[in-house]
Design a protein around this motif. Structure first.
Motif, PDB file in Angstrom:
ATOM      1  N   LYS A 109     -12.675  24.847  97.487  1.00  0.00           N
ATOM      2  CA  LYS A 109     -11.846  24.060  96.581  1.00  0.00           C
ATOM      3  C   LYS A 109     -11.878  24.567  95.145  1.00  0.00           C
ATOM      4  O   LYS A 109     -11.004  24.259  94.360  1.00  0.00           O
ATOM      5  CB  LYS A 109     -12.326  22.594  96.605  1.00  0.00           C
ATOM      6  N   CYS A 110     -12.916  25.321  94.803  1.00  0.00           N
ATOM      7  CA  CYS A 110     -13.146  25.663  93.407  1.00  0.00           C
ATOM      8  C   CYS A 110     -13.088  27.179  93.214  1.00  0.00           C
ATOM      9  O   CYS A 110     -13.985  27.899  93.647  1.00  0.00           O
ATOM     10  CB  CYS A 110     -14.500  25.116  92.965  1.00  0.00           C
ATOM     11  N   GLU A 111     -12.029  27.635  92.557  1.00  0.00           N
ATOM     12  CA  GLU A 111     -11.867  29.070  92.390  1.00  0.00           C
ATOM     13  C   GLU A 111     -12.895  29.645  91.434  1.00  0.00           C
ATOM     14  O   GLU A 111     -13.383  30.765  91.625  1.00  0.00           O
ATOM     15  CB  GLU A 111     -10.448  29.380  91.895  1.00  0.00           C
ATOM     16  N   ASP A 112     -13.229  28.880  90.414  1.00  0.00           N
ATOM     17  CA  ASP A 112     -14.211  29.355  89.432  1.00  0.00           C
ATOM     18  C   ASP A 112     -15.512  29.755  90.107  1.00  0.00           C
ATOM     19  O   ASP A 112     -16.071  30.818  89.855  1.00  0.00           O
ATOM     20  CB  ASP A 112     -14.499  28.270  88.386  1.00  0.00           C
ATOM     21  N   CYS A 113     -15.988  28.870  90.958  1.00  0.00           N
ATOM     22  CA  CYS A 113     -17.260  29.148  91.621  1.00  0.00           C
ATOM     23  C   CYS A 113     -17.128  30.298  92.604  1.00  0.00           C
ATOM     24  O   CYS A 113     -18.059  31.083  92.775  1.00  0.00           O
ATOM     25  CB  CYS A 113     -17.770  27.897  92.330  1.00  0.00           C
ATOM     26  N   ARG A 114     -15.951  30.399  93.219  1.00  0.00           N
ATOM     27  CA  ARG A 114     -15.732  31.496  94.154  1.00  0.00           C
ATOM     28  C   ARG A 114     -15.860  32.825  93.418  1.00  0.00           C
ATOM     29  O   ARG A 114     -16.453  33.780  93.918  1.00  0.00           O
ATOM     30  CB  ARG A 114     -14.341  31.363  94.773  1.00  0.00           C
ATOM     31  N   ARG A 130     -21.320  19.809  92.666  1.00  0.00           N
ATOM     32  CA  ARG A 130     -20.539  20.192  91.497  1.00  0.00           C
ATOM     33  C   ARG A 130     -20.832  21.635  91.102  1.00  0.00           C
ATOM     34  O   ARG A 130     -21.748  22.250  91.628  1.00  0.00           O
ATOM     35  CB  ARG A 130     -20.856  19.250  90.328  1.00  0.00           C
ATOM     36  N   CYS A 131     -20.061  22.142  90.165  1.00  0.00           N
ATOM     37  CA  CYS A 131     -20.177  23.558  89.806  1.00  0.00           C
ATOM     38  C   CYS A 131     -21.600  23.927  89.399  1.00  0.00           C
ATOM     39  O   CYS A 131     -22.106  24.974  89.777  1.00  0.00           O
ATOM     40  CB  CYS A 131     -19.201  23.884  88.681  1.00  0.00           C
ATOM     41  N   ARG A 132     -22.234  23.052  88.643  1.00  0.00           N
ATOM     42  CA  ARG A 132     -23.572  23.441  88.195  1.00  0.00           C
ATOM     43  C   ARG A 132     -24.580  23.405  89.338  1.00  0.00           C
ATOM     44  O   ARG A 132     -25.592  24.106  89.285  1.00  0.00           O
ATOM     45  CB  ARG A 132     -24.025  22.609  86.997  1.00  0.00           C
ATOM     46  N   GLU A 144     -18.019  24.431 101.245  1.00  0.00           N
ATOM     47  CA  GLU A 144     -16.927  23.465 101.076  1.00  0.00           C
ATOM     48  C   GLU A 144     -16.439  23.462  99.622  1.00  0.00           C
ATOM     49  O   GLU A 144     -15.247  23.465  99.355  1.00  0.00           O
ATOM     50  CB  GLU A 144     -17.433  22.080 101.472  1.00  0.00           C
ATOM     51  N   HIS A 145     -17.397  23.485  98.708  1.00  0.00           N
ATOM     52  CA  HIS A 145     -17.036  23.513  97.306  1.00  0.00           C
ATOM     53  C   HIS A 145     -16.296  24.806  96.955  1.00  0.00           C
ATOM     54  O   HIS A 145     -15.309  24.790  96.229  1.00  0.00           O
ATOM     55  CB  HIS A 145     -18.292  23.371  96.436  1.00  0.00           C
ATOM     56  N   LEU A 146     -16.756  25.899  97.509  1.00  0.00           N
ATOM     57  CA  LEU A 146     -16.141  27.192  97.216  1.00  0.00           C
ATOM     58  C   LEU A 146     -14.686  27.238  97.676  1.00  0.00           C
ATOM     59  O   LEU A 146     -13.855  27.912  97.061  1.00  0.00           O
ATOM     60  CB  LEU A 146     -16.926  28.333  97.872  1.00  0.00           C
TER      61      LEU A 146
HETATM   62 ZN   LIG Z   1     -17.089  24.879  91.168  1.00  0.00          ZN
END
Ligand SMILES: [Zn+2]
Length: 85
Positions: free
Chosen positions: A32-37, A2-4, A28-30
């Motif tokens: 899917k998740c623009e915020d984390c990118r 998850r993001c955290r 993999e998360h990056l």
């Molecule tokens: Zn994220």
């Protein structure tokens, strides 16, 4: 992942100090998740700028001002001045 979790592993991730499994999960998360990118990109850029910048020589005016500030401070703290009770 998850993001955290990403944030928690970010330093190691950017250091390339993570084990490959964890690294793969982050990537993999990056995907899917623009915020984390954005967080990862921004942090990476900041580190790059910080690492690549040469220590700039102190400009003459800054040096002068620093000198004056130090001198003023030293005068105020000179021995023999009456101690504050
Ligand atoms: Zn994220």
């Amino acid at each position: 992942m998850r993001c955290r979790d990403i944030v928690r592993e970010l330093a190691d991730y950017l250091d390339e100090a993570l084990d490959p499994m964890l690294r793969a999960s982050i990537e993999e998360h990056l995907c899917k998740c623009e915020d984390c990118r954005i967080v990862v990109d921004t942090t990476k850029q900041t580190i790059d700028i910080f690492c690549n910048s040469e220590p700039a020589p102190l400009p003459q005016t800054t040096r002068q001002r620093l000198h004056e500030a130090l001198a003023k401070r030293l005068r105020r703290a000179r021995p023999g001045a009456s101690p504050q009770a």
